[in-house]
Design a protein around this motif. Structure first.
Motif, PDB file in Angstrom:
ATOM      1  N   LEU A 440       0.786  -1.150   0.207  1.00 10.37           N
ATOM      2  CA  LEU A 440      -0.001   0.014   0.079  1.00 10.37           C
ATOM      3  C   LEU A 440       0.872   1.150  -0.074  1.00 10.37           C
ATOM      4  O   LEU A 440       0.388   2.267  -0.598  1.00 10.37           O
ATOM      5  CB  LEU A 440      -1.117   0.123   1.419  1.00 10.37           C
ATOM      6  CG  LEU A 440      -1.974  -1.059   1.119  1.00 10.37           C
ATOM      7  CD1 LEU A 440      -2.934  -0.980   2.557  1.00 10.37           C
ATOM      8  CD2 LEU A 440      -3.036  -0.499  -0.171  1.00 10.37           C
ATOM      9  N   GLY A 441       1.984   1.099   0.838  1.00 10.43           N
ATOM     10  CA  GLY A 441       2.835   2.347   0.915  1.00 10.43           C
ATOM     11  C   GLY A 441       3.401   2.559  -0.631  1.00 10.43           C
ATOM     12  O   GLY A 441       3.573   3.659  -1.053  1.00 10.43           O
ATOM     13  N   LEU A 442       4.067   1.593  -1.377  1.00 14.11           N
ATOM     14  CA  LEU A 442       4.473   1.598  -2.566  1.00 14.11           C
ATOM     15  C   LEU A 442       3.311   1.970  -3.621  1.00 14.11           C
ATOM     16  O   LEU A 442       3.750   3.000  -4.632  1.00 14.11           O
ATOM     17  CB  LEU A 442       4.857   0.373  -3.367  1.00 14.11           C
ATOM     18  CG  LEU A 442       6.333  -0.166  -2.528  1.00 14.11           C
ATOM     19  CD1 LEU A 442       6.768  -1.503  -2.828  1.00 14.11           C
ATOM     20  CD2 LEU A 442       7.572   0.876  -2.910  1.00 14.11           C
ATOM     21  N   ALA A 443       2.063   1.597  -3.471  1.00 12.49           N
ATOM     22  CA  ALA A 443       0.990   2.244  -4.291  1.00 12.49           C
ATOM     23  C   ALA A 443       0.736   3.792  -3.991  1.00 12.49           C
ATOM     24  O   ALA A 443       0.397   4.368  -5.332  1.00 12.49           O
ATOM     25  CB  ALA A 443      -0.149   1.500  -3.962  1.00 12.49           C
ATOM     26  N   GLY A 444       0.917   3.888  -2.840  1.00 11.23           N
ATOM     27  CA  GLY A 444       0.812   5.415  -2.810  1.00 11.23           C
ATOM     28  C   GLY A 444       1.792   6.360  -3.312  1.00 11.23           C
ATOM     29  O   GLY A 444       1.629   7.414  -3.763  1.00 11.23           O
ATOM     30  N   VAL A 445       3.086   5.737  -3.388  1.00  3.47           N
ATOM     31  CA  VAL A 445       4.131   6.489  -4.143  1.00  3.47           C
ATOM     32  C   VAL A 445       3.913   6.582  -5.329  1.00  3.47           C
ATOM     33  O   VAL A 445       4.080   7.636  -6.109  1.00  3.47           O
ATOM     34  CB  VAL A 445       5.412   5.469  -3.504  1.00  3.47           C
ATOM     35  CG1 VAL A 445       6.690   6.294  -4.520  1.00  3.47           C
ATOM     36  CG2 VAL A 445       5.875   5.677  -2.035  1.00  3.47           C
ATOM     37  N   GLY A 446       3.490   5.318  -5.889  1.00  3.26           N
ATOM     38  CA  GLY A 446       2.959   5.426  -7.327  1.00  3.26           C
ATOM     39  C   GLY A 446       2.029   6.581  -7.493  1.00  3.26           C
ATOM     40  O   GLY A 446       2.142   7.271  -8.909  1.00  3.26           O
ATOM     41  N   ALA A 447       0.949   6.506  -6.915  1.00  7.20           N
ATOM     42  CA  ALA A 447       0.014   7.637  -7.036  1.00  7.20           C
ATOM     43  C   ALA A 447       0.634   9.100  -7.073  1.00  7.20           C
ATOM     44  O   ALA A 447       0.507  10.103  -7.650  1.00  7.20           O
ATOM     45  CB  ALA A 447      -1.264   7.616  -5.860  1.00  7.20           C
ATOM     46  N   ALA A 448       1.563   9.309  -6.172  1.00  7.82           N
ATOM     47  CA  ALA A 448       2.513  10.613  -5.759  1.00  7.82           C
ATOM     48  C   ALA A 448       3.159  10.743  -7.180  1.00  7.82           C
ATOM     49  O   ALA A 448       3.357  11.974  -7.526  1.00  7.82           O
ATOM     50  CB  ALA A 448       3.429  10.184  -4.592  1.00  7.82           C
ATOM     51  N   PHE A 449       3.708   9.776  -7.753  1.00  3.84           N
ATOM     52  CA  PHE A 449       4.522   9.863  -8.730  1.00  3.84           C
ATOM     53  C   PHE A 449       3.691  10.510 -10.001  1.00  3.84           C
ATOM     54  O   PHE A 449       4.022  11.334 -10.643  1.00  3.84           O
ATOM     55  CB  PHE A 449       5.219   8.799  -9.256  1.00  3.84           C
ATOM     56  CG  PHE A 449       5.834   8.686 -10.461  1.00  3.84           C
ATOM     57  CD1 PHE A 449       7.251   9.462 -10.664  1.00  3.84           C
ATOM     58  CD2 PHE A 449       5.616   8.070 -11.777  1.00  3.84           C
ATOM     59  CE1 PHE A 449       7.849   9.540 -12.094  1.00  3.84           C
ATOM     60  CE2 PHE A 449       6.097   8.050 -12.703  1.00  3.84           C
ATOM     61  CZ  PHE A 449       7.383   8.770 -13.064  1.00  3.84           C
ATOM     62  N   THR A 450       2.350   9.849 -10.174  1.00  5.66           N
ATOM     63  CA  THR A 450       1.591  10.423 -11.211  1.00  5.66           C
ATOM     64  C   THR A 450       1.240  11.827 -10.950  1.00  5.66           C
ATOM     65  O   THR A 450       1.258  12.696 -12.088  1.00  5.66           O
ATOM     66  CB  THR A 450       0.231   9.595 -11.203  1.00  5.66           C
ATOM     67  OG1 THR A 450       0.784   8.080 -11.257  1.00  5.66           O
ATOM     68  CG2 THR A 450      -0.710  10.103 -12.275  1.00  5.66           C
ATOM     69  N   CYS A 451       1.202  12.250  -9.679  1.00  9.79           N
ATOM     70  CA  CYS A 451       0.779  13.785  -9.587  1.00  9.79           C
ATOM     71  C   CYS A 451       1.936  14.681  -9.655  1.00  9.79           C
ATOM     72  O   CYS A 451       1.843  15.745 -10.275  1.00  9.79           O
ATOM     73  CB  CYS A 451       0.308  13.836  -8.125  1.00  9.79           C
ATOM     74  SG  CYS A 451      -1.251  12.843  -7.699  1.00  9.79           S
ATOM     75  N   ILE A 452       2.998  14.172  -9.404  1.00  8.48           N
ATOM     76  CA  ILE A 452       4.144  15.015  -9.312  1.00  8.48           C
ATOM     77  C   ILE A 452       4.752  15.344 -10.861  1.00  8.48           C
ATOM     78  O   ILE A 452       4.998  16.750 -11.215  1.00  8.48           O
ATOM     79  CB  ILE A 452       5.549  14.253  -8.760  1.00  8.48           C
ATOM     80  CG1 ILE A 452       5.201  14.077  -7.448  1.00  8.48           C
ATOM     81  CG2 ILE A 452       6.808  14.984  -8.935  1.00  8.48           C
ATOM     82  CD1 ILE A 452       6.318  13.440  -6.316  1.00  8.48           C
TER      83      ILE A 452
END
Length: 553
Positions: A440-452
């Motif tokens: 879940l933490g890695l999935a959150g990082v993936g979401a953050a990458f899309t936003c960034i």
């Protein structure tokens, strides 16, 4: 911002954009395998010291009686911390007394043991070959494995520093094509590295090209789409990394030899280099930098592909000069990092954006490059992470245009940090829950990458966009270099790496609230465009506040 009108004329989301997305996102999938390959090519197999009684046929023939492998292992290898055979030490001489059932297996002294002076024996049942087994990156040399990862990430950092400004000066497509060729050549060369230092050197040179591909892919997608289609294009770009994670697991499952694995994930970039000559240069960048004739040809070509040939033929240099007159008159100053930091309104954006990139890189590469620590089946875990990442990014696609860039980036980073910090409270015996929180933490990082990647491109004008993206990539790789090294702190405290990963994500998420919202705004082409957007937004906010205040009385 007049380029948006020109783009609408030739087609902002037509056949050209679809073909371009496919041509650019497919290489991103293969690029991801290079980022994650060391989860498999550098996997650490079970190992023990080489000992004559077990591994030398002549010595085995001289053993007394008919002792089996278990008995020979008992007298040759001491017990390790995990109650199995010690991975890094062996007995100087066979301890025959340990075969006595009245003597415990721990009845031996440290002085009776020695390091693995004759090398190691590896369990090659899962991987037939890894760089760890080939160059003995275990025991006293175990720190070389995360160092190799950090050297690779340092190559991406240097590449981001160079490719960002090179793309703003030489063009997006030219740097991308050159990066494809570098990727193919150095990636293939890695498979034939004769020594570990040469392996690290070739991976460093390959990583230089990785930065160029990631940055220019995102920028070409962004600069050839309208504001409405931009989120779709950038989300597909981010999902390319997700599909790449699943692809990595599939390829690694079929190829258990690290040399073959490295060759298979590198060779496709020769094809990418060939077809990249078809890709169109960013007309937005061409016009802003005064290359009007070239920009006109690219716009006419896109119009023809999108079925609007008549509209493209109607475009002339005079039309472009008229449409872009204001931008051309103010955008000739060369882009530089100093401009980003010194220009009013850009300094804060630059620093906060870099901090968010750092938080992403530090957290993602700290966790994603050590899957063996998260679960026993690294293939299944890699697939699971990729699938969850895809689902999360689809959700981000639906939310970005409704909620906004700033809150989505902040929430995704903070939730990532909270998942990681929660893992500190879970006992090691609850491995399934720990793996779930890590995923879940890695999935959150993936979401953050899309936003960034979307947010960064919208925060900065065309004349400085690649320089800003390059700085963000440098910050991400700086964090990524530290990420694998922080895992070494687990020797002092198992929870310390998780504390640092979680804190970095939470702090960078909170810092996001210092940035302005860019939802629904056209891409700024010049610094003046960006400053006018800020003034309009401030004026709008003031008027709204005044209206609300007057209604109260």
């Amino acid at each position: 911002m007049a380029f948006s009108e020109l783009l609408d004329r030739v087609g902002a989301l037509g056949r050209f954009q679809v073909l371009q997305m496919v041509a650019l996102v497919v290489p991103i999938m293969w690029l991801t395998t290079q980022n994650l390959v060391e989860n498999f090519s550098a996997a650490v197999p079970s190992h023990r010291c080489w000992v004559p009684l077990l591994d030398n046929g002549t010595a085995q023939a001289s053993t007394p009686g008919t002792l089996g492998p278990e008995a020979l292992l008992t007298v040759s290898i001491p017990r390790g911390p995990n109650h199995g055979p010690h991975q890094c030490r062996r007995f100087r001489h066979p301890q025959w007394q340990l075969l006595d059932p009245n003597i415990t297996a721990t009845n031996w002294s440290e002085a009776a043991t020695e390091p693995c002076v004759d090398g190691w024996v590896y369990d090659l049942s899962t991987f037939t070959s890894t760089i760890v087994a080939e160059w003995d990156l275990v025991c006293d040399s175990q720190a070389l494995r995360p160092i190799a990862q950090s050297i690779y990430l340092a190559g991406i950092l240097v590449g981001a520093a160079v490719c960002g400004q090179a793309s703003d000066r030489l063009g997006r497509r030219l740097v991308l094509t050159w990066s494809y060729l570098q990727m193919a050549v150095w990636g293939t060369t890695v498979a034939f590295a004769p020594t570990f230092p040469m392996y690290c050197l070739f991976r460093f040179l390959m990583a230089f090209a990785v930065a160029g591909i990631m940055m220019n892919t995102a920028t070409l997608l962004m600069e050839w789409t309208s504001a409405q289609a931009r989120v779709l294009a950038m989300t597909l770009n981010a999902m390319g990394f997700s599909f790449g994670q699943v692809l990595m697991a599939a390829v690694a499952y079929g190829l258990r030899d690290w040399v073959l694995l490295q060759l298979v994930i590198s060779a496709p970039f020769f094809l990418c280099f060939v077809y990249s000559w078809w890709l169109a240069e960013s007309a937005r960048w061409l016009l802003i930098t005064g290359r009007l004739q070239w920009g006109l040809r690219e716009l006419q070509r896109v119009a023809a592909i999108n079925g609007k040939r008549a509209t493209g033929d109607a475009l002339t240099i005079e039309v472009l000069l008229s449409a872009m007159q204001e931008e051309l008159s103010v955008s000739q100053a060369p882009a530089s990092l100093g401009t980003l930091l010194r220009t009013p309104g850009l300094g804060l954006r630059t620093c906060v954006s870099a901090l968010c990139w750092f938080g992403f890189g530090f957290t993602f590469y700290g966790l994603a490059l050590d899957l063996q620590a998260l679960g026993s089946n690294v293939f299944l875990l890699q697939v699971f992470i990729g699938v969850v990442d895809i689902l999360v990014k689809i959700s981000i696609l639906l939310l970005l245009n409704r909620v906004g860039r700033r809150p989505m980036q902040a929430v995704s980073l903070m939730l990532t940090g909270l998942c990681i910090l929660a893992n500190m409270l879970v006992p090691h015996e609850m491995g399934t829950l720990r793996s779930a929180l890590a995923v879940l933490g890695l999935a959150g990082v993936g979401a953050a990458f899309t936003c960034i990647i979307i947010y960064t491109g919208e925060l900065f004008p065309t004349v400085l966009r690649m320089t800003a993206v390059g700085l963000g990539q440098m910050a991400a790789r700086g964090g990524a270099i530290l990420g694998p090294m922080v895992r070494l702190l687990a020797v002092q405290s198992p929870s310390l790496p998780l504390l640092l990963y979680g804190a970095a994500s939470v702090l960078s998420g909170l810092a996001t609230f210092l940035l302005p919202e860019t939802q629904g705004l056209p891409l700024p082409d010049t610094i003046q465009d960006m400053q006018r957007q800020a003034v309009k937004k401030a004026t709008h906010s003031t008027r709204r506040h005044s209206v609300l205040k007057s209604t109260r009385f």
